[in-house]
Scaffold this motif. Structure first.
Motif, PDB file in Angstrom:
ATOM      1  N   HIS A  84       0.804  -1.225   0.000  1.00  0.00           N
ATOM      2  CA  HIS A  84       0.000   0.000   0.000  1.00  0.00           C
ATOM      3  C   HIS A  84       0.838   1.277   0.000  1.00  0.00           C
ATOM      4  CE1 HIS A  84       0.910   0.638   4.320  1.00  0.00           C
ATOM      5  NE2 HIS A  84       0.924  -0.687   4.358  1.00  0.00           N
ATOM      6  N   GLY A  85       0.153   2.370  -0.293  1.00  0.00           N
ATOM      7  CA  GLY A  85       0.704   3.714  -0.173  1.00  0.00           C
ATOM      8  C   GLY A  85      -0.417   4.630   0.272  1.00  0.00           C
ATOM      9  N   SER A  86      -0.151   5.945   0.323  1.00  0.00           N
ATOM     10  CA  SER A  86      -1.244   6.847   0.710  1.00  0.00           C
ATOM     11  C   SER A  86      -0.990   8.269   0.247  1.00  0.00           C
ATOM     12  CB  SER A  86      -1.451   6.838   2.224  1.00  0.00           C
ATOM     13  OG  SER A  86      -0.453   7.607   2.876  1.00  0.00           O
ATOM     14  N   ASP A 121       2.748   8.695   3.937  1.00  0.00           N
ATOM     15  CA  ASP A 121       2.572   9.438   2.688  1.00  0.00           C
ATOM     16  C   ASP A 121       3.581   8.919   1.666  1.00  0.00           C
ATOM     17  OD1 ASP A 121       2.471  11.330   0.632  1.00  0.00           O
ATOM     18  OD2 ASP A 121       2.296  13.029   1.988  1.00  0.00           O
ATOM     19  N   TRP A 122       3.102   8.619   0.452  1.00  0.00           N
ATOM     20  CA  TRP A 122       4.012   8.028  -0.518  1.00  0.00           C
ATOM     21  C   TRP A 122       4.985   9.018  -1.136  1.00  0.00           C
ATOM     22  CZ3 TRP A 122      -0.588   5.694  -3.632  1.00  0.00           C
ATOM     23  CH2 TRP A 122      -1.387   6.710  -4.157  1.00  0.00           C
ATOM     24  N   LEU A 155       8.785   8.154  -4.829  1.00  0.00           N
ATOM     25  CA  LEU A 155       7.547   7.507  -4.401  1.00  0.00           C
ATOM     26  C   LEU A 155       7.932   6.310  -3.542  1.00  0.00           C
ATOM     27  CD1 LEU A 155       4.425   6.921  -4.854  1.00  0.00           C
ATOM     28  CD2 LEU A 155       5.104   5.651  -6.860  1.00  0.00           C
ATOM     29  N   ARG A 156       7.232   6.122  -2.419  1.00  0.00           N
ATOM     30  CA  ARG A 156       7.530   4.972  -1.551  1.00  0.00           C
ATOM     31  C   ARG A 156       6.247   4.193  -1.264  1.00  0.00           C
ATOM     32  NH1 ARG A 156       8.921   8.382   4.041  1.00  0.00           N
ATOM     33  NH2 ARG A 156       7.017   9.626   3.995  1.00  0.00           N
ATOM     34  N   LEU A 157       6.369   2.877  -1.274  1.00  0.00           N
ATOM     35  CA  LEU A 157       5.245   1.985  -1.020  1.00  0.00           C
ATOM     36  C   LEU A 157       5.633   0.999   0.072  1.00  0.00           C
ATOM     37  CD1 LEU A 157       4.324   1.479  -4.763  1.00  0.00           C
ATOM     38  CD2 LEU A 157       3.005   2.793  -3.103  1.00  0.00           C
ATOM     39  N   CYS A 158       4.655   0.576   0.854  1.00  0.00           N
ATOM     40  CA  CYS A 158       4.926  -0.196   2.072  1.00  0.00           C
ATOM     41  C   CYS A 158       4.226  -1.552   2.066  1.00  0.00           C
ATOM     42  CB  CYS A 158       4.454   0.585   3.301  1.00  0.00           C
ATOM     43  SG  CYS A 158       5.197   2.219   3.437  1.00  0.00           S
TER      44      CYS A 158
END
Length: 199
Positions: A84-86, A121-122, A155-158
């Protein structure tokens, strides 16, 4: 089996084909899609399910659904791995979304994903070391691209590992709910499987 890829194609609010059309944020062209393995977890990334967030609705006029119900699961598993990201940040510890397991015996289990611990926050700040979520069950899974054409803004995703409290009972469906914070959670893949896959 270790893990079973989940096909979310019918549930996505934004299909993967749209990512290349988000021209104002070039990072989306670089986002991994299709079959991927991050931190030992296999994922099938074909889009994203975005849930309602206050800042999206008021500032960007992007009004996402408050809930997505009845995602078909029909299996037993120990852990659900959520990729996910946000959009936008919230104060640390703010509930961002709920992931509800609906069991075959009529019972349910609700898991909250919290800002800072699970969800971040992405848009990463390139002037500082890129950090992931602080919670023990969540980690940074992928970093790349840039939101900006003029400066480096990755951009970062978790990934978050949600333990299933009733692993011996079949989960029929999963419901997703926005907790109506400033942050809009965007779930890109979910993989049910055995515990301890995440490296």
């Amino acid at each position: 089996h270790q893990a079973a890829l989940l096909d979310l194609t019918t549930n996505y609010t934004t299909p993967v084909s749209y990512f290349d059309k988000i021209t104002q944020f070039p990072a989306w062209k670089t986002v991994p899609r299709g079959h991927q393995v991050f931190d030992g977890v296999p994922l099938d990334i074909e889009g994203m399910i975005c849930l309602w967030g206050e800042d999206n609705a008021t500032r960007l006029h992007l009004v996402f659904p408050e809930k997505i119900l009845g995602i078909v699961m029909q299996q037993k598993f120990e852990t659900l791995y959520v990729y996910h990201g946000s959009f936008f940040s919230s104060p640390d510890g703010t509930p961002v979304c709920e992931v509800v397991f609906r069991y075959a015996d009529g019972s349910s289990a609700t898991n909250q994903m919290l800002y800072g611990k699970d969800v971040i926050d992405w848009v990463a700040n390139s002037n500082k070391p890129i950090k992931g979520p602080r919670g023990s069950r969540s980690k940074l899974a992928w970093v790349g691209g840039s939101f900006s054409t003029t400066r480096n803004q990755p951009l970062r995703l978790c990934l978050t590992a949600i333990e299933n409290p009733q692993p011996l009972v079949e989960v029929e469906t999963i419901d997703l709910y926005s907790c109506k914070s400033r942050t809009a959670a965007c779930i890109m893949a979910m993989t049910p499987g055995k515990s301890g896959l995440m490296l």
